[in-house]
Design a protein around this motif. Structure first.
Motif, PDB file in Angstrom:
ATOM      1  N   ASN A  34       4.455 -19.907  -4.777  1.00 63.39           N
ATOM      2  CA  ASN A  34       4.472 -19.623  -6.207  1.00 63.39           C
ATOM      3  C   ASN A  34       5.867 -19.922  -6.771  1.00 63.39           C
ATOM      4  O   ASN A  34       6.820 -19.169  -6.560  1.00 63.39           O
ATOM      5  CB  ASN A  34       4.103 -18.151  -6.429  1.00 63.39           C
ATOM      6  CG  ASN A  34       3.905 -17.803  -7.892  1.00 63.39           C
ATOM      7  OD1 ASN A  34       4.539 -18.370  -8.775  1.00 63.39           O
ATOM      8  ND2 ASN A  34       3.030 -16.858  -8.157  1.00 63.39           N
ATOM      9  N   VAL A  40       7.851 -17.356  -8.919  1.00 62.91           N
ATOM     10  CA  VAL A  40       8.621 -16.370  -8.164  1.00 62.91           C
ATOM     11  C   VAL A  40       9.935 -16.980  -7.682  1.00 62.91           C
ATOM     12  O   VAL A  40      10.973 -16.311  -7.657  1.00 62.91           O
ATOM     13  CB  VAL A  40       7.801 -15.824  -6.986  1.00 62.91           C
ATOM     14  CG1 VAL A  40       8.623 -14.830  -6.168  1.00 62.91           C
ATOM     15  CG2 VAL A  40       6.529 -15.153  -7.491  1.00 62.91           C
ATOM     16  N   PHE A  81      12.005 -10.614  -3.937  1.00 65.22           N
ATOM     17  CA  PHE A  81      11.019 -11.587  -4.417  1.00 65.22           C
ATOM     18  C   PHE A  81      10.378 -12.362  -3.273  1.00 65.22           C
ATOM     19  O   PHE A  81       9.274 -12.904  -3.411  1.00 65.22           O
ATOM     20  CB  PHE A  81      11.671 -12.553  -5.402  1.00 65.22           C
ATOM     21  CG  PHE A  81      11.928 -11.953  -6.758  1.00 65.22           C
ATOM     22  CD1 PHE A  81      10.873 -11.519  -7.553  1.00 65.22           C
ATOM     23  CD2 PHE A  81      13.216 -11.800  -7.237  1.00 65.22           C
ATOM     24  CE1 PHE A  81      11.097 -10.957  -8.794  1.00 65.22           C
ATOM     25  CE2 PHE A  81      13.456 -11.238  -8.490  1.00 65.22           C
ATOM     26  CZ  PHE A  81      12.396 -10.817  -9.267  1.00 65.22           C
ATOM     27  N   ILE A 123       6.764 -11.476  -2.335  1.00 60.27           N
ATOM     28  CA  ILE A 123       5.625 -11.857  -3.182  1.00 60.27           C
ATOM     29  C   ILE A 123       5.599 -13.356  -3.468  1.00 60.27           C
ATOM     30  O   ILE A 123       4.819 -13.819  -4.287  1.00 60.27           O
ATOM     31  CB  ILE A 123       5.657 -11.091  -4.519  1.00 60.27           C
ATOM     32  CG1 ILE A 123       6.914 -11.459  -5.325  1.00 60.27           C
ATOM     33  CG2 ILE A 123       5.588  -9.592  -4.294  1.00 60.27           C
ATOM     34  CD1 ILE A 123       6.882 -10.979  -6.762  1.00 60.27           C
ATOM     35  N   ALA A 124       6.436 -14.112  -2.768  1.00 54.85           N
ATOM     36  CA  ALA A 124       6.635 -15.529  -3.093  1.00 54.85           C
ATOM     37  C   ALA A 124       5.415 -16.405  -2.854  1.00 54.85           C
ATOM     38  O   ALA A 124       5.332 -17.509  -3.398  1.00 54.85           O
ATOM     39  CB  ALA A 124       7.822 -16.081  -2.302  1.00 54.85           C
ATOM     40  N   TYR A 173       2.146 -15.209  -3.297  1.00 51.30           N
ATOM     41  CA  TYR A 173       0.984 -14.597  -3.939  1.00 51.30           C
ATOM     42  C   TYR A 173       0.664 -15.258  -5.268  1.00 51.30           C
ATOM     43  O   TYR A 173       1.570 -15.611  -6.026  1.00 51.30           O
ATOM     44  CB  TYR A 173       1.209 -13.105  -4.160  1.00 51.30           C
ATOM     45  CG  TYR A 173       1.079 -12.263  -2.911  1.00 51.30           C
ATOM     46  CD1 TYR A 173      -0.166 -11.764  -2.524  1.00 51.30           C
ATOM     47  CD2 TYR A 173       2.177 -11.986  -2.125  1.00 51.30           C
ATOM     48  CE1 TYR A 173      -0.295 -10.993  -1.377  1.00 51.30           C
ATOM     49  CE2 TYR A 173       2.058 -11.215  -0.971  1.00 51.30           C
ATOM     50  CZ  TYR A 173       0.823 -10.719  -0.605  1.00 51.30           C
ATOM     51  OH  TYR A 173       0.694  -9.960   0.527  1.00 51.30           O
ATOM     52  N   ASP A 220       1.480 -12.519  -8.677  1.00 49.33           N
ATOM     53  CA  ASP A 220       2.799 -11.944  -8.406  1.00 49.33           C
ATOM     54  C   ASP A 220       3.062 -10.705  -9.246  1.00 49.33           C
ATOM     55  O   ASP A 220       3.708  -9.754  -8.792  1.00 49.33           O
ATOM     56  CB  ASP A 220       3.887 -12.988  -8.657  1.00 49.33           C
ATOM     57  CG  ASP A 220       3.786 -13.607 -10.045  1.00 49.33           C
ATOM     58  OD1 ASP A 220       4.457 -13.126 -10.972  1.00 49.33           O
ATOM     59  OD2 ASP A 220       3.013 -14.571 -10.200  1.00 49.33           O
ATOM     60  N   GLN A 263       1.435  -7.696  -7.649  1.00 50.20           N
ATOM     61  CA  GLN A 263       2.185  -7.248  -6.475  1.00 50.20           C
ATOM     62  C   GLN A 263       3.459  -6.497  -6.868  1.00 50.20           C
ATOM     63  O   GLN A 263       3.863  -5.555  -6.180  1.00 50.20           O
ATOM     64  CB  GLN A 263       2.541  -8.444  -5.585  1.00 50.20           C
ATOM     65  CG  GLN A 263       1.351  -9.144  -4.953  1.00 50.20           C
ATOM     66  CD  GLN A 263       0.591  -8.267  -3.986  1.00 50.20           C
ATOM     67  OE1 GLN A 263       1.163  -7.375  -3.360  1.00 50.20           O
ATOM     68  NE2 GLN A 263      -0.711  -8.507  -3.850  1.00 50.20           N
ATOM     69  N   LYS A 297      -2.801 -14.495  -1.052  1.00 49.51           N
ATOM     70  CA  LYS A 297      -1.762 -15.513  -0.924  1.00 49.51           C
ATOM     71  C   LYS A 297      -2.333 -16.907  -1.171  1.00 49.51           C
ATOM     72  O   LYS A 297      -3.526 -17.146  -1.028  1.00 49.51           O
ATOM     73  CB  LYS A 297      -1.124 -15.445   0.463  1.00 49.51           C
ATOM     74  CG  LYS A 297      -0.264 -14.211   0.685  1.00 49.51           C
ATOM     75  CD  LYS A 297       0.442 -14.264   2.028  1.00 49.51           C
ATOM     76  CE  LYS A 297       1.353 -13.062   2.219  1.00 49.51           C
ATOM     77  NZ  LYS A 297       2.065 -13.106   3.506  1.00 49.51           N
TER      78      LYS A 297
END
Length: 401
Positions: A125, A128, A230, A233-234, A236, A239, A242, A386
């Motif tokens: 993502n 992110v 971060f 959650i990179a 997902y 984001d 999360q 993810k």
């Protein structure tokens, strides 16, 4: 045998009618609860402590141009707040949004504004990754994240920061009303009345929500560090979800602010809009599977139509449809027009039944498949939310909500 078959189908038909009738009743109860939740939430006056104004670093991940990009970004530069920093983060050095940011830096030269152009990637993502690149230059303990298509008023920062006076609060987030251009965006805005109703019900039922929205996320650095930064959650899709969910797991609370931001949305292509809605639906499904399944009770418009058909247009069928539709319209009016002050809902509330039918179809599609499409790419969505790039072209991916 024919008597047995006739009896079986008669009983089965009655079971279907009973099921649809119960579904209609539960939908009406949900609509009534949402009306109560909206009235209760926005009637509760929250005092503003003007002496509480800790310095804030605002992180703005941007990619490409939104509708009214300058006005959206500039609204964050006009805050009645003593000390704050704004960091714009871009991946591509040729992104057209850079010109807009440079204009903003020139027009608001008295503010602490920084533009970060970096292709550093920490996960699938890229939004992110932009946030992580911006956070590396953040001066202050409190971070505020907001998508590039969000517009706010001058009192925004002072108000959304208030819940952090309670040290148990780890995240503050906001709902939004929509400013649209075009009939497709109008349909999407109407669909959101059901989404916001669910948020308000969840806020009461669960004693606070356990997720956040990209429209606004206020999070102290210590909370972000507690969930792994971060980097956690990179990969997902959702984001923002999360960034609310993980702090709750770490023992913090998520507070839904009573400040409503404006989401400036423009959609010119119906196919793209539907694909976007399906992508969000699948993201919700993997993020909150039971919550997503529970959305079935928000579709009383669909149920009442099925009940009318199943009862061959009986009085019961028409009564169920009338009660469901009227209650749904009242909910849309209370949530969208009175609470969120959404001008689109006020003007086009008559579209609610049609939009609910479209929303139901999208909800059904959300259960099917585990891929999403973004800018021509097919991406795999795992069970835990993810994203997996199916081709080794991760640098081309951009997930911007």
């Amino acid at each position: 045998m024919s008597i047995f078959a006739s009896t079986f189908f008669t009983n089965f038909h009655l079971i279907i009618i009973d099921f649809l009738l119960i579904w209609c009743i539960l939908s009406v109860l949900f609509y009534c609860y949402a009306i109560y939740a909206a009235i209760t939430f926005f009637a509760d006056s929250r005092p503003i402590d003007l002496e509480f104004h800790p310095p804030v670093s605002i992180l703005k991940p941007i990619c490409g141009l939104d509708s009214d990009t300058y006005e959206n970004l500039a609204s964050f530069c006009q805050q009645d707040y003593p000390e704050y920093q704004i960091i714009f983060a871009v991946q591509n050095s040729k992104d057209p949004c850079i010109e807009v940011v440079e204009k903003i830096i020139d027009h608001f030269s008295d503010l602490d504004i920084l533009l970060i152009v970096s292709d550093r990637v920490i996960g699938t993502n890229l939004k992110v990754s932009n946030l992580a690149n911006a956070a590396a230059k953040a001066k202050y303990e409190i971070l505020l994240l907001a998508d590039s298509d969000i517009r706010v008023g001058r009192d925004y920062l002072q108000r959304v920061i208030q819940p952090l006076q309670d040290e148990s609060v780890g995240v503050v987030t906001c709902m939004y009303r929509t400013l649209t251009q075009g009939w497709i965006s109008t349909l999407e805005a109407i669909v959101n009345t059901e989404f916001h109703a669910g948020v308000l019900v969840s806020n009461i039922k669960e004693n606070g929500i356990k997720y956040a929205f990209g429209s606004t996320i206020v999070i102290p650095k210590k909370v972000l560090e507690a969930i792994g930064g971060f980097e956690a959650i990179a990969d997902y899709l959702a984001d923002d979800f999360q960034l609310g969910y993980l702090p709750v797991q770490a023992g913090y609370k998520v507070v839904l602010s009573d400040y409503v931001v404006e989401h400036v949305q423009i959609s010119n292509n119906l196919v793209d809009a539907i694909k976007r809605q399906i992508r969000w639906a699948r993201g919700k499904r993997v993020s909150r599977p039971w919550g997503y399944l529970g959305l079935i009770f928000t579709y009383g418009v669909v149920t009442s139509l099925l009940l009318l058909i199943a009862t061959d247009g009986s009085i019961l069928g028409w009564l169920g449809l009338s009660i469901c539709w009227i209650t749904r319209l009242v909910m849309a009016w209370v949530v969208g027009t009175i609470s969120l002050k959404d001008p689109i809902v006020k003007k086009f509330i008559w579209l609610v039944p049609c939009c609910d039918l479209l929303s139901f179809a999208i909800w059904c599609f959300g259960f099917i498949g585990n891929t999403i499409e973004w800018r021509g790419q097919q991406l795999k969505l795992t069970k835990d939310g993810k994203l997996l790039v199916q081709e080794d072209r991760s640098y081309e991916l951009s997930i911007i909500n």
